[in-house]
Design a protein around this motif. Structure first.
Motif, PDB file in Angstrom:
ATOM      1  N   MET A   1       0.834  -1.205   0.000  1.00  0.00           N
ATOM      2  CA  MET A   1       0.000   0.000   0.000  1.00  0.00           C
ATOM      3  C   MET A   1       0.873   1.261   0.000  1.00  0.00           C
ATOM      4  N   SER A   3       1.016   5.601   0.270  1.00  0.00           N
ATOM      5  CA  SER A   3       0.253   6.743   0.782  1.00  0.00           C
ATOM      6  C   SER A   3       1.004   8.021   0.442  1.00  0.00           C
ATOM      7  N   GLU A  36      -5.326   2.966  -7.811  1.00  0.00           N
ATOM      8  CA  GLU A  36      -6.600   2.506  -7.223  1.00  0.00           C
ATOM      9  C   GLU A  36      -6.569   2.777  -5.731  1.00  0.00           C
ATOM     10  N   GLY A  37      -7.551   3.495  -5.231  1.00  0.00           N
ATOM     11  CA  GLY A  37      -7.539   3.773  -3.807  1.00  0.00           C
ATOM     12  C   GLY A  37      -8.575   4.798  -3.406  1.00  0.00           C
ATOM     13  N   LEU A  38      -8.300   5.496  -2.320  1.00  0.00           N
ATOM     14  CA  LEU A  38      -9.196   6.524  -1.804  1.00  0.00           C
ATOM     15  C   LEU A  38      -8.409   7.804  -1.555  1.00  0.00           C
ATOM     16  N   ALA A 105     -13.192   8.239  -4.562  1.00  0.00           N
ATOM     17  CA  ALA A 105     -12.541   7.049  -5.118  1.00  0.00           C
ATOM     18  C   ALA A 105     -11.508   7.458  -6.159  1.00  0.00           C
ATOM     19  N   ILE A 106     -10.392   6.724  -6.192  1.00  0.00           N
ATOM     20  CA  ILE A 106      -9.416   6.872  -7.273  1.00  0.00           C
ATOM     21  C   ILE A 106      -9.451   5.605  -8.114  1.00  0.00           C
ATOM     22  N   THR A 107      -9.685   5.775  -9.406  1.00  0.00           N
ATOM     23  CA  THR A 107      -9.751   4.654 -10.342  1.00  0.00           C
ATOM     24  C   THR A 107      -8.907   5.010 -11.558  1.00  0.00           C
ATOM     25  N   LYS A 135      -5.011  13.437   1.625  1.00  0.00           N
ATOM     26  CA  LYS A 135      -4.306  12.181   1.919  1.00  0.00           C
ATOM     27  C   LYS A 135      -4.781  11.133   0.922  1.00  0.00           C
ATOM     28  N   ILE A 137      -4.441   7.123  -0.294  1.00  0.00           N
ATOM     29  CA  ILE A 137      -3.911   5.787  -0.006  1.00  0.00           C
ATOM     30  C   ILE A 137      -4.389   4.817  -1.084  1.00  0.00           C
ATOM     31  N   GLY A 138      -3.568   3.819  -1.361  1.00  0.00           N
ATOM     32  CA  GLY A 138      -3.940   2.833  -2.375  1.00  0.00           C
ATOM     33  C   GLY A 138      -2.712   2.189  -2.983  1.00  0.00           C
ATOM     34  N   GLU A 139      -2.864   1.790  -4.248  1.00  0.00           N
ATOM     35  CA  GLU A 139      -1.737   1.115  -4.911  1.00  0.00           C
ATOM     36  C   GLU A 139      -1.610   1.500  -6.364  1.00  0.00           C
TER      37      GLU A 139
ATOM     38  N   MET B   1      -2.918  -4.912  -1.498  1.00  0.00           N
ATOM     39  CA  MET B   1      -4.224  -4.262  -1.354  1.00  0.00           C
ATOM     40  C   MET B   1      -5.095  -4.562  -2.578  1.00  0.00           C
ATOM     41  N   LEU B  40     -16.566   2.835   0.261  1.00  0.00           N
ATOM     42  CA  LEU B  40     -17.106   4.178  -0.005  1.00  0.00           C
ATOM     43  C   LEU B  40     -18.333   4.037  -0.889  1.00  0.00           C
ATOM     44  N   LYS B 135     -16.999   1.876  -4.051  1.00  0.00           N
ATOM     45  CA  LYS B 135     -15.575   1.543  -4.178  1.00  0.00           C
ATOM     46  C   LYS B 135     -15.144   0.830  -2.897  1.00  0.00           C
TER      47      LYS B 135
ATOM     48  N   GLU C 139      -0.679   0.968   6.732  1.00  0.00           N
ATOM     49  CA  GLU C 139       0.544   0.167   6.895  1.00  0.00           C
ATOM     50  C   GLU C 139       1.483   0.753   7.919  1.00  0.00           C
TER      51      GLU C 139
END
Lengths: 139, 139, 139
Positions: A1, A3, A36-38, A105-107, A135, A137-139, B1, B40, B135, C139
């Motif tokens: 993950m 950030s 992909e994340g938030l 959401a991040i896509t 902030k 977070i995701g990958e 993740m 979310l 999401k 993490e």
């Protein structure tokens, strides 16, 4: 993950102001490299708001008028909080109605938005330096 | 993740409507295969809301009446936004009060809810196709 | 990705109450061992709120008065929900205005807060056992 964190800084010319920060947040998401994340975007001060709405001047006027009718700035003596020497009790209440934060959401590396969603910083007690935290977070 | 995204689509028969989407969201969480994380759920349109409350008809009536009293649909001329040719300024304001999104914990592969928590899609300017984004991120 | 969940439990002496839970949430974040991530704090009951504001008695009074003016407890007969035998429709509405949850960034193992941000549990239908969920991911 992964950030990533960054601040946005504001010092509005007027006490109340509504600033579209969508581009700033998108650039931070890009810098984060997260696909992909938030993404959390929140006011770090309790007299300001981050919310999502349409970028249309008439609507911004309507929202401002709605909040000022609900929790008027004056008479400042109507609020107990202002007995501390502050005059911003109404700003605390306006921000409570509109909300402190949004989570987006991040896509595919982008803010995953509907057609009209725009992120706004709403200032209710400006003319001083204030910050918004982003902030991711995701990958 | 891991991450997973899906849309829910609505086209309500009435201008304002309140739809319990808890089961739909639970199925999406199940499909995601995520056991621990965050979910979310947000309206992708700025005249609709996603919020959590009790699934009780009387309460839905009360919330609707509360919002209509706060930001009445009519007279539509009271809102500057409606000078653009729209008549939905009240819908933007109602959604701002009730909120755009909820974030729900996922624990053991399920929505980690209290006894009465139910997710609602609240439509304030319906009779057209609109979407909700779900999401899920976690592991 | 790590995750951690814990509950906070409340049983307020009065029907409405506002409790600063910042220290409790900080301790949970510490226990989680998570350095970078997000922390969700939400009321698990639909007549209570979690929100962020200033810990100042006058302001808490003002917020309470604001919400009671917007959605008065009495006459309880004004709300359809109360025909079910409940008398807490106003509590559902107050919580809808103030919000169910906050999402807070975790940076360097701590709540990433502005200078005055404090997390409050707001009870609108107390004198019974109720819970707040804290979920930490990262993490």
């Amino acid at each position: 993950m992964k950030s990533y964190r960054e601040y946005l800084v504001f010092n509005t010319k007027t006490k109340r102001d509504y600033i579209n920060i969508t581009q700033d947040v998108e650039e931070i998401v890009k810098k984060s490299g997260i696909q992909e994340g938030l993404c959390l975007v929140n006011a770090m001060h309790i007299t300001a708001s981050v919310h999502i709405n349409d970028d249309e001047k008439g609507l911004i006027h309507d929202i401002d008028e709605f909040l000022e009718t609900l929790a008027p700035h004056e008479p400042t003596s109507r609020y107990h909080h202002n007995r501390t020497g502050e005059d911003n009790a109404d700003a605390h209440i306006k921000r409570s109605v509109l909300g402190r934060e949004v989570v987006v959401a991040i896509t595919n590396g982008k803010l995953d938005f509907g057609p009209w969603e725009q992120i706004f910083y709403a200032e209710f007690d400006g003319q001083r330096t204030k910050r918004v935290l982003v902030k991711v977070i995701g990958e």
